[in-house]
Design an enzyme around this catalytic site. Structure first.
Site: not given
Length: 465
Positions: A342-344
């Site tokens: 997720e994201c990072a």
């Protein structure tokens, strides 16, 4: 029932930037320092504030977000987080009545502090940034007290007060509307917690500095607050009367027997995650092992990997320097084993981030930029993956200042409708599904998707280590 009688207070404010996190963290530290077991909570999707709460309480900070988990799960999650606690302290989000904006002008913000306080039957302490206030504060407080009868404002903390005379005037304003002053905190630059482009610097990144900062905040806030009065207000909370949420009950139909090892990224670069996530993975039969991508290699026998959110752009050079781990992950991906990013995590799995070599799980380039992407998304899974079936619907949250440019065709993870210049819903796709990898910008609360957690653990069991 667990949590039903837990004294509870909600720390709110008229607007963002009023000092909620400072006051909340200091109050938690003061209560914990007096020997009380404090259950800390944060309204909304925020990951950073709960980290400071956890340092102060020596207990995980948890989130209460009706948008992400549904209104019906807020009370059970709260009751579970209150287990064995003497008192619960809930930090609000933005201004008291601010939440997700809807098309109905008669509807208050969904997921607002006010909504959560009403669900919990808890009194609100309003933190006011007094720097720009004088006698007119009475009118502001009158509005907040009378705006919604379901929300009970029990008192005020005056923050960033400039002088004795200033304090006197502000106390008179509070007295005019019948609100007690639970504390006065003077202007003090030393109370500021370092921030960056997405808010405060996570406590996990500051380590020893974070502990020292929380200690200093606790000392100063304790000196300015009437802690017994706040505790007395907390004891007037109606409490919740539902059974507590249980990861074991939630995952009972998804449990596997093989005890697959699921490696979860931790450390300074990957600090964003919900406390319920490892609890649910464990309850589903996995053995959760933490690893720090800045220094470590994958744990022995890893069957699946979780890489959550954080600030990889702040640590890109060090992430790139850990070549052994990048090779481990590349081999893991090539073998088709499950990865949830997720994201990072999406940025880390890309080929390049700000000129630094990353894992290269797929052909994409990540870059930090000036534009903030922020908001809830009602998304649908557009590709079958190790987490979701095509057509699964969820509400997630985006929060980043980066972009990912995919250099070849891909199977997206998510699709949703986003507003365009005409006000109509423009189609948006996000992330990638490739082999065992599910990577996207969207943050999803695991308590809302037990079926996805179970699907992931089953995939881990089948993949082996």
């Amino acid at each position: 029932m667990v949590g039903a009688r837990t004294p509870t207070v909600v720390i709110a404010a008229p607007a963002s930037g009023s000092g909620k996190t400072t006051v909340t963290t200091g109050l938690i530290g003061a209560l914990a320092g007096s020997g009380q077991v404090v259950a800390p909570f944060k309204v909304g999707p925020d990951y950073i504030d709960p980290g400071y709460h956890a340092v102060a309480a020596s207990r995980p900070g948890r989130n209460l977000d009706p948008n992400l988990v549904g209104e019906h799960r807020v009370r059970p999650l709260f009751a579970a987080g209150c287990a064995d606690a003497d008192i619960a302290v809930v930090e609000g989000v933005m201004g008291l009545f601010d939440g997700r904006i809807t098309d109905d002008p008669g509807t208050l913000g969904v997921g607002s502090t006010a909504q959560v306080a009403a669900l919990l039957g808890a009194p609100v302490v309003l933190v006011v940034d007094a720097a720009g206030h004088s006698q007119s504060l009475a009118a502001v407080l009158h509005g907040f007290v009378s705006y919604d009868p379901a929300v009970r404002v029990a008192g005020v903390v005056l923050n960033r007060v400039g002088s004795d005379r200033h304090e006197q005037v502000l106390r008179q304003a509070c007295e005019r509307v019948g609100l007690p002053v639970f504390g006065v905190v003077r202007r003090d630059a030393a109370l500021a917690v370092p921030s960056r482009h997405l808010g405060l610097v996570p406590a996990a990144e500051r380590s020893a500095d974070a502990i020292a900062a929380v200690g200093a905040i606790t000392d100063r806030v304790r000196a300015g607050l009437d802690v017994p009065a706040i505790v007395a207000a907390a004891r007037t909370a109606a409490g919740v009367t539902c059974p507590p949420w249980s990861p074991d009950d939630e995952m009972a139909d998804h449990r596997v027997l093989g005890r697959p090892v699921i490696a979860v990224a931790q450390g300074a670069a990957f600090t964003f995650g919900y406390a319920e996530h490892p609890e649910m993975l464990t309850a589903a039969g996995a053995r959760v092992e933490g690893f720090d991508p800045l220094h470590d290699r994958l744990p022995a026998g890893t069957a699946a990997v979780v890489i959550g959110g954080g600030f990889p752009e702040e640590h890109a050079a060090d992430l790139a320097a850990n070549d052994p781990l990048r090779r481990d992950l590349a081999a893991h991906v090539a073998a088709g084993r499950p990865v949830h990013a997720e994201c990072a995590g999406l940025l880390y799995l890309a080929s390049v981030l700000d000129g630094h070599q990353m894992v290269g799980a797929f052909d994409a380039t990540g870059a930090f930029g000036p534009r903030l992407t922020l908001g809830y998304r009602d998304a649908v899974a557009v590709t079958d993956s190790v987490l979701y079936r095509e057509g699964d619907r969820i509400t997630g949250h985006e929060f980043h200042r980066s972009t990912v440019d995919f250099t070849s065709d891909r199977d997206p993870a998510w699709g949703w409708r986003g507003p365009d210049s005409s006000g109509a819903g423009a189609p948006v796709t996000d992330g990638i599904v490739s082999g065992g990898v599910h990577a996207s910008y969207l943050h999803v609360h695991p308590a809302a998707v037990p079926h996805a957690i179970g699907r992931f653990v089953r995939a881990a069991e089948q993949a082996g280590g």
